[in-house]
Design an enzyme around this catalytic site. Structure first.
Site, PDB file in Angstrom:
ATOM      1  N   TRP A 102       0.817  -1.216   0.000  1.00  0.00           N
ATOM      2  CA  TRP A 102       0.000   0.000   0.000  1.00  0.00           C
ATOM      3  C   TRP A 102       0.846   1.261   0.000  1.00  0.00           C
ATOM      4  O   TRP A 102       0.507   2.223  -0.667  1.00  0.00           O
ATOM      5  CB  TRP A 102      -1.003  -0.005   1.155  1.00  0.00           C
ATOM      6  CG  TRP A 102      -2.143  -0.935   0.860  1.00  0.00           C
ATOM      7  CD1 TRP A 102      -2.464  -2.083   1.529  1.00  0.00           C
ATOM      8  CD2 TRP A 102      -3.102  -0.822  -0.207  1.00  0.00           C
ATOM      9  NE1 TRP A 102      -3.553  -2.687   0.939  1.00  0.00           N
ATOM     10  CE2 TRP A 102      -3.965  -1.940  -0.117  1.00  0.00           C
ATOM     11  CE3 TRP A 102      -3.318   0.106  -1.230  1.00  0.00           C
ATOM     12  CZ2 TRP A 102      -5.025  -2.148  -1.007  1.00  0.00           C
ATOM     13  CZ3 TRP A 102      -4.373  -0.104  -2.112  1.00  0.00           C
ATOM     14  CH2 TRP A 102      -5.205  -1.218  -2.003  1.00  0.00           C
ATOM     15  N   ASP A 182      -1.685   6.571   6.489  1.00  0.00           N
ATOM     16  CA  ASP A 182      -2.810   5.789   5.964  1.00  0.00           C
ATOM     17  C   ASP A 182      -3.196   4.778   7.047  1.00  0.00           C
ATOM     18  O   ASP A 182      -2.437   3.853   7.329  1.00  0.00           O
ATOM     19  CB  ASP A 182      -2.362   5.074   4.677  1.00  0.00           C
ATOM     20  CG  ASP A 182      -3.443   4.176   4.084  1.00  0.00           C
ATOM     21  OD1 ASP A 182      -4.499   3.994   4.720  1.00  0.00           O
ATOM     22  OD2 ASP A 182      -3.214   3.659   2.963  1.00  0.00           O
ATOM     23  N   LYS A 206     -12.593  -1.520   6.145  1.00  0.00           N
ATOM     24  CA  LYS A 206     -11.880  -2.482   6.973  1.00  0.00           C
ATOM     25  C   LYS A 206     -12.410  -2.437   8.407  1.00  0.00           C
ATOM     26  O   LYS A 206     -12.908  -3.427   8.915  1.00  0.00           O
ATOM     27  CB  LYS A 206     -10.376  -2.203   6.979  1.00  0.00           C
ATOM     28  CG  LYS A 206      -9.569  -2.645   5.758  1.00  0.00           C
ATOM     29  CD  LYS A 206     -10.015  -2.146   4.428  1.00  0.00           C
ATOM     30  CE  LYS A 206      -9.249  -2.658   3.244  1.00  0.00           C
ATOM     31  NZ  LYS A 206      -8.242  -1.779   2.723  1.00  0.00           N
TER      32      LYS A 206
HETATM   33  C1  LIG Z   1      -7.719  -1.206   1.481  1.00  0.00           C
HETATM   34  C2  LIG Z   1      -6.610  -0.227   1.579  1.00  0.00           C
HETATM   35  C3  LIG Z   1      -6.460   0.830   0.671  1.00  0.00           C
HETATM   36  C4  LIG Z   1      -7.365   0.997  -0.522  1.00  0.00           C
HETATM   37  O1  LIG Z   1      -8.634   1.373  -0.210  1.00  0.00           O
HETATM   38  P1  LIG Z   1      -9.692   1.683  -1.373  1.00  0.00           P
HETATM   39  O2  LIG Z   1     -10.939   1.929  -0.633  1.00  0.00           O
HETATM   40  O3  LIG Z   1      -9.769   0.485  -2.266  1.00  0.00           O
HETATM   41  O4  LIG Z   1      -9.251   2.877  -2.092  1.00  0.00           O
HETATM   42  C5  LIG Z   1      -5.419   1.707   0.864  1.00  0.00           C
HETATM   43  N1  LIG Z   1      -4.570   1.588   1.885  1.00  0.00           N
HETATM   44  C6  LIG Z   1      -4.671   0.581   2.777  1.00  0.00           C
HETATM   45  C7  LIG Z   1      -3.700   0.487   3.902  1.00  0.00           C
HETATM   46  C8  LIG Z   1      -5.698  -0.359   2.649  1.00  0.00           C
HETATM   47  O5  LIG Z   1      -5.809  -1.359   3.531  1.00  0.00           O
END
Ligand SMILES: *Cc1c(COP(=O)(O)O)cnc(C)c1O
Length: 370
Positions: A102, A182, A206
């Site tokens: 990511w 993030d 998540k």
């Molecule tokens: C799932 C995830 C993303 C992507 O999220 P989207 O909703 O598909 O844009 C980005 N960063 C992390 C750490 C993730 O777990």
């Protein structure tokens, strides 16, 4: 009705109590005669829903008053572009730490909008399994002191690498560089000191609620640095000034997020979640470590509490493992296609019983195939 144990990485398991409440309120939200999906976002009913959701999130995370909470669209991948568009208008320099799939995506996307520098990377491209298993030692980070921000991915959902300790920017001599994180896959899983960050962001699917919603927590003094081409719907200052209603927000996702926040408060808040999450993770990692049959490659000090990737030492048994899991109601255990193997995501809404049941299956499968 049968509910499975859903170990998917996202969209992921939600608390059953939340789904039940949403079902009960589906046709008539609290005497309004409408579903939340049918409401005007500017009506008093929805205004109360979004205000309560924001207040509860602020309470859960102890968000200081000089931070804005924004409910946006475009997910975390959208934010990979939205962040540089909003922050690299005056100073084009942005530094990133590469700890997994990511952060790699964030780096690639940000490079389209500014002068991006990878200040440290733990990538082992030659590794057959576990390309990312550590966080580079903070002392080795080569961060530009004049960068507009430093970006990290708090929890690498695919690789299972998590910052269980945040970098101390003061000790690094980087007091003037705001830290961006993030937190898509570990927001609300444990207490996090918001004041250490300039910006925190994550997609909702998540640990918060349905996909389609991104949450951004940004320090107010960072709202004035956008590039001229930043789209209005993604312009943090515009979104903040309009209470996340410059455009129509993802109303139903915000409503479900609000129910999850209420559920978290009823569970005792994020400190209580951390205790549960640590117990779940310890149970699973201990079981993996104790066996000679499974292996997790991540360094102990940064093993994710949320996403546990693991491999069968004999990978020819992968299909049999997944079939047996499915037959017992353990779903979505297959690892991300980019890393292979298995992955168990054990977010807030995954019960201890679910992890205990999975550990039981790990042992049973080892016994019959080991
Ligand atoms: C799932 C995830 C993303 C992507 O999220 P989207 O909703 O598909 O844009 C980005 N960063 C992390 C750490 C993730 O777990």
């Amino acid at each position: 009705m049968t509910r499975v144990f859903n170990f998917g990485a996202g969209p992921a398991v939600l608390p059953e109590a939340v789904l039940q409440q949403a079902a009960a309120e589906m046709l008539d939200w609290r005497g309004s005669g409408m579903s939340v999906m049918e409401m005007s976002h500017r009506g008093k009913e929805f205004m109360s829903i979004i205000a309560q959701a924001e207040a509860d999130l602020r309470e859960l995370m102890a968000v200081p008053a000089n931070y804005k909470v924004l409910f946006m669209q475009g997910g975390a991948i959208g934010e990979n572009a939205i962040i540089p568009l909003n922050l690299l208008g005056k100073n084009p320099k942005a530094d990133y730490i590469d700890t997994g799939s990511w952060s790699g995506k964030s780096i690639k996307e940000a490079s389209r909008y500014g002068d991006v520098h990878v200040a440290a990377s733990s990538c082992r491209p030659e590794a057959k399994q576990g390309k990312y298993t550590t966080i580079p030692a903070v002392a080795d980070w080569r961060v530009r002191k004049d960068a507009a921000y430093l970006h990290i991915c708090g929890n690498e959902t695919i690789d299972g690498v998590e910052y269980l300790q945040w970098p101390d920017m003061d000790a690094l001599g980087l007091k003037g560089v705001p830290l961006f994180v993030d937190v898509s896959s570990h927001i609300l899983s444990r207490p996090m000191d918001v004041s250490q960050f300039g910006l925190m962001y994550g997609g909702a699917q998540k640990n918060i609620g349905p996909a389609g919603l991104a949450v951004v927590i940004i320090r107010e003094d960072l709202l004035e640095q956008a590039q001229a081409g930043c789209p209005s719907a993604f312009h943090y200052k515009t979104v903040a000034e309009n209470g996340s209603m410059y455009n129509t927000p993802p109303t139903y996702s915000i409503y479900i997020a609000g129910l999850v926040f209420q559920w978290l408060k009823a569970q005792g808040g994020v400190a209580a979640m951390e205790a549960k999450n640590r117990a779940k993770a310890a149970l699973l990692y201990d079981a993996l470590d104790a066996s000679g049959f499974y292996v997790n490659h991540v360094a102990r000090e940064c093993r994710s509490l949320m996403n546990v990737p693991f491999f069968l030492r004999d990978e020819s048994l992968n299909d049999a493992f997944l079939e047996g899991a499915k037959a017992r109601g353990f779903l979505q255990l297959k690892g991300h296609k980019s890393v292979g193997g298995m992955r168990a995501s054990i977010y807030n809404a995954m019960s201890l019983e679910g992890v205990q049941a999975l550990v039981g299956y790990l042992k049973e499968f080892e016994k019959s195939h080991g």
